[in-house]
Design an enzyme around this catalytic site. Structure first.
Site, mmCIF file in Angstrom:
data_model
loop_
_atom_site.group_PDB
_atom_site.id
_atom_site.type_symbol
_atom_site.label_atom_id
_atom_site.label_comp_id
_atom_site.label_asym_id
_atom_site.label_seq_id
_atom_site.Cartn_x
_atom_site.Cartn_y
_atom_site.Cartn_z
ATOM 1 N N ARG A 54 0.822 -1.230 0.000
ATOM 2 C CA ARG A 54 0.000 0.000 0.000
ATOM 3 C C ARG A 54 0.846 1.267 0.000
ATOM 4 N NH1 ARG A 54 -2.127 2.310 4.342
ATOM 5 N NH2 ARG A 54 -2.120 0.366 5.527
ATOM 6 N N TYR A 108 -13.547 14.089 -18.636
ATOM 7 C CA TYR A 108 -14.136 12.770 -18.421
ATOM 8 C C TYR A 108 -15.275 12.850 -17.390
ATOM 9 C CZ TYR A 108 -14.050 7.798 -17.069
ATOM 10 O OH TYR A 108 -14.367 6.506 -16.797
ATOM 11 N N ASP A 180 -4.644 15.717 -17.693
ATOM 12 C CA ASP A 180 -5.005 14.320 -17.930
ATOM 13 C C ASP A 180 -4.635 14.018 -19.379
ATOM 14 O OD1 ASP A 180 -6.222 11.913 -18.620
ATOM 15 O OD2 ASP A 180 -7.999 12.262 -17.386
ATOM 16 N N LYS A 205 -5.787 2.508 -20.154
ATOM 17 C CA LYS A 205 -5.948 2.753 -21.585
ATOM 18 C C LYS A 205 -4.630 2.439 -22.313
ATOM 19 C CE LYS A 205 -9.827 4.088 -19.861
ATOM 20 N NZ LYS A 205 -10.203 5.459 -19.578
HETATM 21 C C1 LIG Z 1 -10.827 6.129 -18.471
HETATM 22 C C2 LIG Z 1 -10.444 7.529 -18.159
HETATM 23 C C3 LIG Z 1 -10.308 7.964 -16.837
HETATM 24 C C4 LIG Z 1 -10.591 7.062 -15.656
HETATM 25 O O1 LIG Z 1 -9.697 6.011 -15.583
HETATM 26 P P1 LIG Z 1 -9.999 4.595 -14.854
HETATM 27 O O2 LIG Z 1 -8.744 3.843 -15.053
HETATM 28 O O3 LIG Z 1 -11.210 3.997 -15.518
HETATM 29 O O4 LIG Z 1 -10.283 4.907 -13.405
HETATM 30 C C5 LIG Z 1 -9.892 9.270 -16.625
HETATM 31 N N1 LIG Z 1 -9.650 10.113 -17.660
HETATM 32 C C6 LIG Z 1 -9.784 9.722 -18.940
HETATM 33 C C7 LIG Z 1 -9.503 10.694 -20.039
HETATM 34 C C8 LIG Z 1 -10.185 8.423 -19.243
HETATM 35 O O5 LIG Z 1 -10.336 8.045 -20.515
#
Ligand SMILES: *Cc1c(COP(=O)(O)O)cnc(C)c1O
Length: 387
Positions: A54, A108, A180, A205
């Site tokens: 953790r 998002y 992001d 992703k």
């Molecule tokens: C999928 C996504 C998130 C969230 O990510 P998780 O791994 O599903 O928690 C945040 N920002 C963007 C642009 C995303 O595509």
């Protein structure tokens, strides 16, 4: 003058394979071993060197953190249990009650919920700027603004934000610029090189890229990453060693995957643009895209996300998706398989048709996440489904 002996930084593709892992000695495994242990034997008579999953300081966690920091050109990075966990801890490390968070309105859905439902309740002021409005950032920044938050490129409209411009404003105002960068991946864009302070990814992703790991990343200065780590520890957002081991394996092919995805997406976007059944194609690599010249300046590739608007509207979109044979109808993005979704049934299901149209997502709008299959096969599938 830089010394001619100065070591050349390795290519991103080399970092993706080797970054952060010590060179194995004779007899040692070539692949990073999975160390699926939560706790570690401690030295006697000291609290130094205490390892615990953790805390984010066990072997599989540390290798992948170093590699991602190198890919982003950051001093340090931390891997967390999801993209949402990364966003939450990254911002909790920067914001206190009474502070103002100025966010792009193009973010998002899960992030917007975090801001509106959780941060506001904690006494953090949140407001949104429409990046299309002239001088909007300068005009909406407040005395107590601590963070500017943007997502770029934007899901699902593929708009691109001028990070370099925004970074200048953030610097002069003493505000942290948090990006992001999930849709770009470090292969296509490294926001820190454009002046951003913090980079966030949903590693679920492109970074992992195989639809089989949930993880998130925060990258920035070493001292800031220690603050994020403190949040990660107490809010319990650390990843499992197995997820880190899988992510480390996925990263090895990041450059080849993203390069193929960039090529595929460009071919598919160009093909789609010529089809009469498709009214509009949203892809930053096309000259018709509103941010094409900006994307060319800030990005090394245009990515795998594109959206198309079918001229036949909602009914045409439903029919089209039902007919697909290769492309998979599933949420999420950034993996090796080409995926397709209609935002009105997924990310934007909670809105009315009029509300969606107002933010640039009319009925008939379809989002594609292009994978690494043969471009001609993806195109053939689209062609037969359009008929
Ligand atoms: C999928 C996504 C998130 C969230 O990510 P998780 O791994 O599903 O928690 C945040 N920002 C963007 C642009 C995303 O595509």
């Amino acid at each position: 003058m830089a010394s001619s002996k100065k070591q050349k930084t390795p290519a991103l593709s080399t970092i993706a394979v080797h970054g952060g892992s010590p060179r194995p000695e004779a007899g040692e495994p070539v692949a990073q071993p999975l160390v699926q242990s939560v706790n570690y034997v401690q030295h006697p008579n000291t609290a130094e060197g205490l390892r615990y999953t953790r805390y984010g300081n066990t072997p599989n966690e540390e290798v992948v953190q170093k590699r991602i920091a190198m890919l982003e050109g950051a001093e340090a990075a931390l891997v967390l249990s999801s993209g949402m966990g990364a966003t939450a801890c990254a911002l909790l490390a920067l914001l206190r009650p009474g502070d103002h968070l100025l966010s792009s309105s193009w973010i998002y859905g899960g992030t917007r919920k975090l801001f509106n439902e959780e941060f506001v309740q904690m006494g953090i002021e949140v407001s949104y700027a429409n990046p299309d409005e002239r001088r909007v950032w300068r005009n909406t920044i407040r005395q107590n603004t601590r963070v500017i938050f943007v997502e770029s490129p934007v899901n699902p409209t593929t708009r691109v934000i001028d990070l370099a411009q925004l970074a200048i404003l953030a610097k002069t105002q003493g505000v942290a610029l948090v990006v992001d960068s999930t849709l770009a991946s470090p292969i296509n864009s490294r926001p820190i090189s454009h002046g951003a302070d913090v980079v966030i990814h949903s590693a679920t992703k492109y970074l992992n890229g195989h639809h089989d790991v949930l993880a998130g990343v925060v990258a920035g200065t070493a001292s800031y990453i220690e603050e994020v780590r403190r949040k990660m520890i107490v809010w319990g957002q650390a990843p499992d060693p197995f997820a880190c081991w899988m992510l480390e394996r996925g990263l090895k092919t990041l450059d080849v995957r993203v390069s193929r995805i960039n090529e595929n997406a460009m071919k598919i976007a160009e093909w789609c643009e010529k089809r009469p059944e498709i009214g509009k194609v949203h892809y930053p690599g096309l000259a018709s895209h509103p941010d094409h010249s900006l994307a060319k300046k800030l990005m090394d590739g245009f990515g795998g996300l594109m959206s198309i608007e079918l001229s036949g509207g909602a009914a045409a979109a439903d029919r089209f998706i039902a007919r697909l044979k290769l492309i998979t109808h599933a949420s999420s993005l950034g993996g090796v398989d080409t995926l397709i979704v209609e935002p009105r049934y997924s990310s934007h299901a909670g809105m009315t048709s009029e509300e969606r149209a107002a933010i640039g997502i009319p009925d008939g709008f379809i989002r594609l996440s292009i994978g690494i299959e043969g471009a001609e096969d993806i195109i053939a599938d689209i062609a037969q489904a359009l008929q």
